[in-house]
Scaffold this active site. Structure first.
Site, PDB file in Angstrom:
ATOM      1  N   HIS A  31       0.858  -1.185   0.000  1.00 56.33           N
ATOM      2  CA  HIS A  31       0.000   0.000   0.000  1.00 56.33           C
ATOM      3  C   HIS A  31       0.897   1.239   0.000  1.00 56.33           C
ATOM      4  O   HIS A  31       2.136   1.132  -0.081  1.00 56.33           O
ATOM      5  CB  HIS A  31      -0.947  -0.017   1.199  1.00 56.33           C
ATOM      6  CG  HIS A  31      -0.287  -0.255   2.510  1.00 56.33           C
ATOM      7  ND1 HIS A  31       0.624   0.627   3.066  1.00 56.33           N
ATOM      8  CD2 HIS A  31      -0.385  -1.288   3.394  1.00 56.33           C
ATOM      9  CE1 HIS A  31       1.039   0.176   4.232  1.00 56.33           C
ATOM     10  NE2 HIS A  31       0.463  -0.990   4.453  1.00 56.33           N
ATOM     11  N   HIS A  34       3.974   1.331   2.310  1.00 55.00           N
ATOM     12  CA  HIS A  34       5.154   0.627   1.806  1.00 55.00           C
ATOM     13  C   HIS A  34       5.869   1.458   0.730  1.00 55.00           C
ATOM     14  O   HIS A  34       7.100   1.531   0.704  1.00 55.00           O
ATOM     15  CB  HIS A  34       4.756  -0.714   1.178  1.00 55.00           C
ATOM     16  CG  HIS A  34       4.181  -1.701   2.137  1.00 55.00           C
ATOM     17  ND1 HIS A  34       2.879  -2.136   2.051  1.00 55.00           N
ATOM     18  CD2 HIS A  34       4.727  -2.348   3.200  1.00 55.00           C
ATOM     19  CE1 HIS A  34       2.655  -3.016   3.005  1.00 55.00           C
ATOM     20  NE2 HIS A  34       3.749  -3.160   3.721  1.00 55.00           N
ATOM     21  N   GLN A  61       6.529 -15.647  11.890  1.00 61.42           N
ATOM     22  CA  GLN A  61       5.974 -14.560  12.687  1.00 61.42           C
ATOM     23  C   GLN A  61       4.461 -14.634  12.844  1.00 61.42           C
ATOM     24  O   GLN A  61       3.853 -13.708  13.384  1.00 61.42           O
ATOM     25  CB  GLN A  61       6.389 -13.209  12.117  1.00 61.42           C
ATOM     26  CG  GLN A  61       5.819 -12.860  10.755  1.00 61.42           C
ATOM     27  CD  GLN A  61       6.533 -11.653  10.161  1.00 61.42           C
ATOM     28  OE1 GLN A  61       7.697 -11.720   9.781  1.00 61.42           O
ATOM     29  NE2 GLN A  61       5.825 -10.524  10.096  1.00 61.42           N
ATOM     30  N   GLY A 148       8.772   0.964   8.841  1.00 61.28           N
ATOM     31  CA  GLY A 148       7.738   1.916   9.201  1.00 61.28           C
ATOM     32  C   GLY A 148       7.617   2.070  10.709  1.00 61.28           C
ATOM     33  O   GLY A 148       7.711   1.099  11.465  1.00 61.28           O
ATOM     34  N   LYS A 150       4.932   2.708  12.249  1.00 59.19           N
ATOM     35  CA  LYS A 150       3.663   2.164  12.733  1.00 59.19           C
ATOM     36  C   LYS A 150       3.891   0.925  13.586  1.00 59.19           C
ATOM     37  O   LYS A 150       3.243   0.740  14.614  1.00 59.19           O
ATOM     38  CB  LYS A 150       2.722   1.830  11.567  1.00 59.19           C
ATOM     39  CG  LYS A 150       1.380   1.247  12.039  1.00 59.19           C
ATOM     40  CD  LYS A 150       0.471   0.909  10.863  1.00 59.19           C
ATOM     41  CE  LYS A 150       0.916  -0.349  10.161  1.00 59.19           C
ATOM     42  NZ  LYS A 150       0.677  -1.568  10.993  1.00 59.19           N
ATOM     43  N   VAL A 177       2.222   6.462   7.491  1.00 58.78           N
ATOM     44  CA  VAL A 177       1.369   7.079   6.472  1.00 58.78           C
ATOM     45  C   VAL A 177      -0.083   6.789   6.838  1.00 58.78           C
ATOM     46  O   VAL A 177      -0.429   5.651   7.182  1.00 58.78           O
ATOM     47  CB  VAL A 177       1.694   6.542   5.070  1.00 58.78           C
ATOM     48  CG1 VAL A 177       0.770   7.148   4.018  1.00 58.78           C
ATOM     49  CG2 VAL A 177       3.161   6.824   4.727  1.00 58.78           C
ATOM     50  N   LEU A 185      -2.190   3.305   7.551  1.00 57.78           N
ATOM     51  CA  LEU A 185      -2.239   2.352   6.443  1.00 57.78           C
ATOM     52  C   LEU A 185      -1.675   1.009   6.884  1.00 57.78           C
ATOM     53  O   LEU A 185      -0.650   0.932   7.560  1.00 57.78           O
ATOM     54  CB  LEU A 185      -1.450   2.880   5.250  1.00 57.78           C
ATOM     55  CG  LEU A 185      -1.977   4.131   4.559  1.00 57.78           C
ATOM     56  CD1 LEU A 185      -1.196   4.385   3.273  1.00 57.78           C
ATOM     57  CD2 LEU A 185      -3.455   4.001   4.243  1.00 57.78           C
ATOM     58  N   SER A 187      -1.816  -3.428   5.522  1.00 62.17           N
ATOM     59  CA  SER A 187      -2.358  -4.454   4.636  1.00 62.17           C
ATOM     60  C   SER A 187      -3.620  -5.068   5.228  1.00 62.17           C
ATOM     61  O   SER A 187      -4.511  -5.516   4.492  1.00 62.17           O
ATOM     62  CB  SER A 187      -1.315  -5.543   4.383  1.00 62.17           C
ATOM     63  OG  SER A 187      -0.159  -5.007   3.775  1.00 62.17           O
TER      64      SER A 187
END
Length: 286
Positions: A31, A34, A61, A148, A150, A177, A185, A187
């Site tokens: 997205h 990324h 994971q 990221g 996030k 983002v 954002l 996935s």
């Protein structure tokens, strides 16, 4: 741009101009978050450097009960998106390349960082992340790796691994983002129904409310964020925590300084995470 299924990424040819190799590690289903990482990687690598994007859905994971097979995959679409944002190589290995002998016997442990918050709710998750990140670093041999912000706990764990194990890679965090309504954002946002998508921004609203209450101390931050989440229908909180941004330890009530406000919650069946930097005031306004 070229792409490869397996084997280490070859070094630049002898006639290539010097430059850095930057890597962005993903599990695909790319997205705009990324793609921003890739744009930043292009800046880090410079005009004579190389940007490698890895796409690998890492089975290590996924915690018990999480459906590895259901994770969204769209390699052709991902490659098309990467063509215009500065990627030079897409490295999309199969599991037998990353783990040629099946599940690895030797793995990286995240230690205490992997036991709290995300680690408590997803046992072994960060161990799996660090194991594949280290393997991909060996395969790609980057100078710099971008992640990221996030996934704050993941970023902290990677930084600690690189420092503790003397890995010669610079780790760069890139700001989250967001959609116009504040939703980070991810996935996993693709799993949200239309109604759930309307509820999901409660996480970022809670974080903003917490940050706005920084002059009321650590407990004021938590209380302000929790009030938003308590009033959000259909949002089930896994955790809400104000932590030290280096140790991931919960800060004391009398704490002042830089902290991270972290939240994880389920909206319907979709689990979302988010975070916000908070500067907690040393002069609490009561």
């Amino acid at each position: 741009m070229r792409w490869a299924l397996g084997g280490p990424i070859a070094p630049a040819g002898p006639d290539a101009a010097p430059g850095q190799r930057a890597v962005v590690m993903t599990m695909g289903a790319l997205h705009d978050g990324h793609l921003e990482l890739v744009r930043r990687a292009r800046e880090e690598a410079g005009p004579n450097g190389q940007v490698v994007v890895t796409i690998f859905v890492n089975p290590l994971q996924f915690a018990a009960g999480e459906d590895l097979d259901a994770y969204p995959r769209d390699l052709d679409g991902d490659i098309a998106k990467l063509a215009g944002v500065g990627a030079d190589v897409v490295f999309a290995p199969t599991p037998d390349v990353v783990y040629p002998d099946g599940d690895p016997v030797v793995r990286v442990s995240a230690g205490h960082i992997g036991d709290v918050l995300e680690g408590e709710h997803r046992p072994g998750h960060l161990d799996g992340v660090l194991t594949v990140v280290l393997k991909l670093m060996h395969l790609v041999r980057p100078d710099v790796a971008l992640f990221g912000e996030k996934d704050a706990q993941q970023l902290l764990a990677v930084r600690r691994m690189v420092r503790d194990l003397e890995v010669s890679v610079d780790v760069v965090g890139v700001p989250t983002v967001r959609e116009p309504d504040g939703l980070a954002l991810s996935s996993r946002n693709a799993y949200l129904s239309a109604d759930e998508r309307q509820r999901a921004p409660a996480l970022s609203r809670a974080l903003r409310a917490g940050a706005a209450a920084a002059d009321r101390g650590a407990d004021g931050v938590i209380n302000a964020a929790r009030q938003v989440l308590d009033g959000a229908e259909g949002v089930v909180v896994d955790y809400l925590a104000l932590v030290d941004p280096v140790t991931v330890e919960a800060v004391a009530d009398d704490f002042s300084g830089h902290a991270l406000l972290l939240v994880a919650a389920r909206v319907g069946s979709t689990r979302l995470i988010d975070n916000q930097a908070v500067e907690v005031s040393s002069e609490v306004q009561r």
